[in-house]
Design a protein around this motif. Structure first.
Motif, PDB file in Angstrom:
ATOM      1  N   PRO A 256      -4.232  -2.799   4.113  1.00  0.00           N
ATOM      2  CA  PRO A 256      -5.649  -2.560   3.859  1.00  0.00           C
ATOM      3  C   PRO A 256      -6.339  -1.878   5.039  1.00  0.00           C
ATOM      4  O   PRO A 256      -6.064  -2.177   6.197  1.00  0.00           O
TER       5      PRO A 256
ATOM      6  N   ALA B  68     -12.856  -4.599   3.290  1.00  0.00           N
ATOM      7  CA  ALA B  68     -11.444  -4.240   3.168  1.00  0.00           C
ATOM      8  C   ALA B  68     -11.274  -3.231   2.040  1.00  0.00           C
ATOM      9  O   ALA B  68     -11.870  -3.369   0.974  1.00  0.00           O
TER      10      ALA B  68
ATOM     11  N   ASP C 172       0.852  -1.172   0.000  1.00  0.00           N
ATOM     12  CA  ASP C 172       0.000   0.000   0.000  1.00  0.00           C
ATOM     13  C   ASP C 172       0.895   1.232   0.000  1.00  0.00           C
ATOM     14  O   ASP C 172       1.876   1.301   0.739  1.00  0.00           O
TER      15      ASP C 172
ATOM     16  N   ILE D 192      -8.338  -1.456  -0.253  1.00  0.00           N
ATOM     17  CA  ILE D 192      -6.938  -1.572  -0.673  1.00  0.00           C
ATOM     18  C   ILE D 192      -6.636  -0.498  -1.702  1.00  0.00           C
ATOM     19  O   ILE D 192      -7.334  -0.387  -2.710  1.00  0.00           O
TER      20      ILE D 192
ATOM     21  N   LYS E 217      -8.592   2.287  -6.063  1.00  0.00           N
ATOM     22  CA  LYS E 217      -8.968   1.659  -4.806  1.00  0.00           C
ATOM     23  C   LYS E 217      -9.855   0.442  -5.049  1.00  0.00           C
ATOM     24  O   LYS E 217     -10.633   0.406  -6.000  1.00  0.00           O
TER      25      LYS E 217
END
Length: 404
Positions: A320, A331, A314, A333, A385
């Motif tokens: 996450p 979640a 990330d 990410i 995202k």
């Protein structure tokens, strides 16, 4: 009846214990991330067993210390995915990072278990020796862990994948579940104050008497999970069958169970393996290096695209983010990939094809594509995202819009 607050604490304690008593019957990650099973595995009446509470049954699972077994697990999947005439296996293999690698790499076999009905033969003799074989119509794929060596063998292509327990065994064992025990351990992690847990009678699975433990979301209207049922061997505490039914009803989405099981010590020769004559052997370390080089070549110096299967951190370095709690958890990410669905072809052909399988949506998050199955919904936005969870499409979009 759902457990009270005190019982819920005990259930969570039992769940943590269960994680430490994982029965070592998986082998380096062969199996399915989501598995469904044909109905009625060897059911021949409900056995008359002593009464037991949900807390006591979870503690029984936690204390289970089965180290030796062999048997057959029959599995199938019903995620409600579209029929692509086999094309989905190639796409999923590429997403797993095994598209151009060895066919004996465990990651290249996972897509095959994402749909249809399959039979696995499993064997274990302690923590250092396990074997799982995927039985196919005219071939067999086996994963063998024997001491420090981990072998994958695809008889159809006569290819071998070799790694060691030190650099691959633990990683692969943690990647995917393969048996009812593995699925049960994951389900028990969900036991909290948003969960109802009860014992719902008895059953017979693979000729053995079992208790039925039922786990259900409580006050979670946004989840796609209806209920989880685990058949627990009355004598050993080993989960023999796992079934996950969706909130929408119908056939099970995830279901895995033994059709035959023995707790006798398997023959030592069960775990022996040597590459057959003429077989192509791929070493795990070499495969990882090749995948990294190939990803860098395709990405180029000015692109942030990461080839599926290669590591990606990330951008914020925090991993996450999780929105919501319990069964409604989602979640988030941040892939760092602008422009929505990435395409490794560089021409957008794969991106356009995948996009056609999803629903185009927009909101405060911008624009994106929602991909839906009977269990999981995922939103990939144009700003890079990904929102994913076992929640309904409406719940997913609401979370993406509000950020909570």
């Amino acid at each position: 009846m759902a457990p009270n607050e005190s019982e819920a604490d005990d259930l969570r304690t039992g769940r943590r214990k269960a994680a430490r008593y994982v029965v070592p019957v998986t082998v380096v990650g062969v199996a399915a991330a989501t598995i469904g099973l044909v109905p009625a595995l060897a059911a021949s009446g409900d056995p008359d067993l002593p009464k037991i509470t949900a807390q006591q049954l979870i503690e029984k699972i936690a204390k289970s210390d089965v180290q030796q077994l062999s048997g057959t697990v029959k599995v199938s999947t019903d995620l409600g995915l579209p029929n692509l005439g086999g094309l989905e296996s190639g796409l999923a293999s590429g997403a797993a990072g095994g598209g151009d690698g060895s066919s004996a790499d465990p990651m290249s076999k996972l897509p095959e278990l994402a749909s249809g009905t399959h039979t696995l033969r499993v064997a274990a003799d302690g923590e250092d020796r396990q074997k799982v074989s995927l039985i196919e119509s005219a071939a067999e794929y086996s994963l063998i862990h024997n001491g420090k060596d981990v072998w994958g063998y695809d008889s159809k292509s006569n290819e071998v994948f070799h790694g060691t327990a030190a650099d691959g065994g633990e990683k692969h064992r943690d990647e995917v579940p393969a048996t009812p025990k593995d699925f049960a351990d994951e389900a028990l992690k969900a036991v909290d104050d948003t969960t109802s847990v009860k014992v719902d009678g008895t059953a017979q699975v693979a000729g053995r008497d079992a208790y039925k433990l039922v786990i259900e979301p409580k006050h979670a209207s946004g989840t796609t999970v209806g209920a989880i049922s685990i058949a627990v061997d009355a004598r050993t505490g080993l989960p023999l069958k796992f079934t996950l039914t969706p909130a929408s009803g119908g056939a099970a989405v995830v279901d895995a169970g033994f059709t035959q099981v023995s707790f006798a010590k398997p023959a030592a020769s069960t775990f022996d393996f040597a590459p057959p004559k003429g077989a192509k052997v791929t070493e795990e370390k070499d495969a990882a290096k090749d995948a990294t080089k190939d990803a860098e070549r395709k990405a180029g110096p000015d692109r942030q695209f990461h080839e599926p299967g290669t590591s990606h951190k990330d951008p914020a370095g925090s991993g996450p983010k999780v929105l919501g709690k319990g069964w409604n958890a989602i979640a988030v990410i941040d892939t760092g990939n602008k422009g929505g669905i990435p395409s490794s072809s560089g021409k957008g052909d794969l991106s356009g094809f995948l996009g056609s399988l999803g629903d185009q949506v927009s909101g405060k998050f911008g624009k994106g594509t929602v991909f839906s199955t009977r269990l999981v919904n995922a939103l990939i936005t144009d700003n890079g995202k990904v929102y994913v969870g076992a929640v309904t499409k409406d719940t997913l979009l609401k979370a993406a819009n509000t950020g909570q």
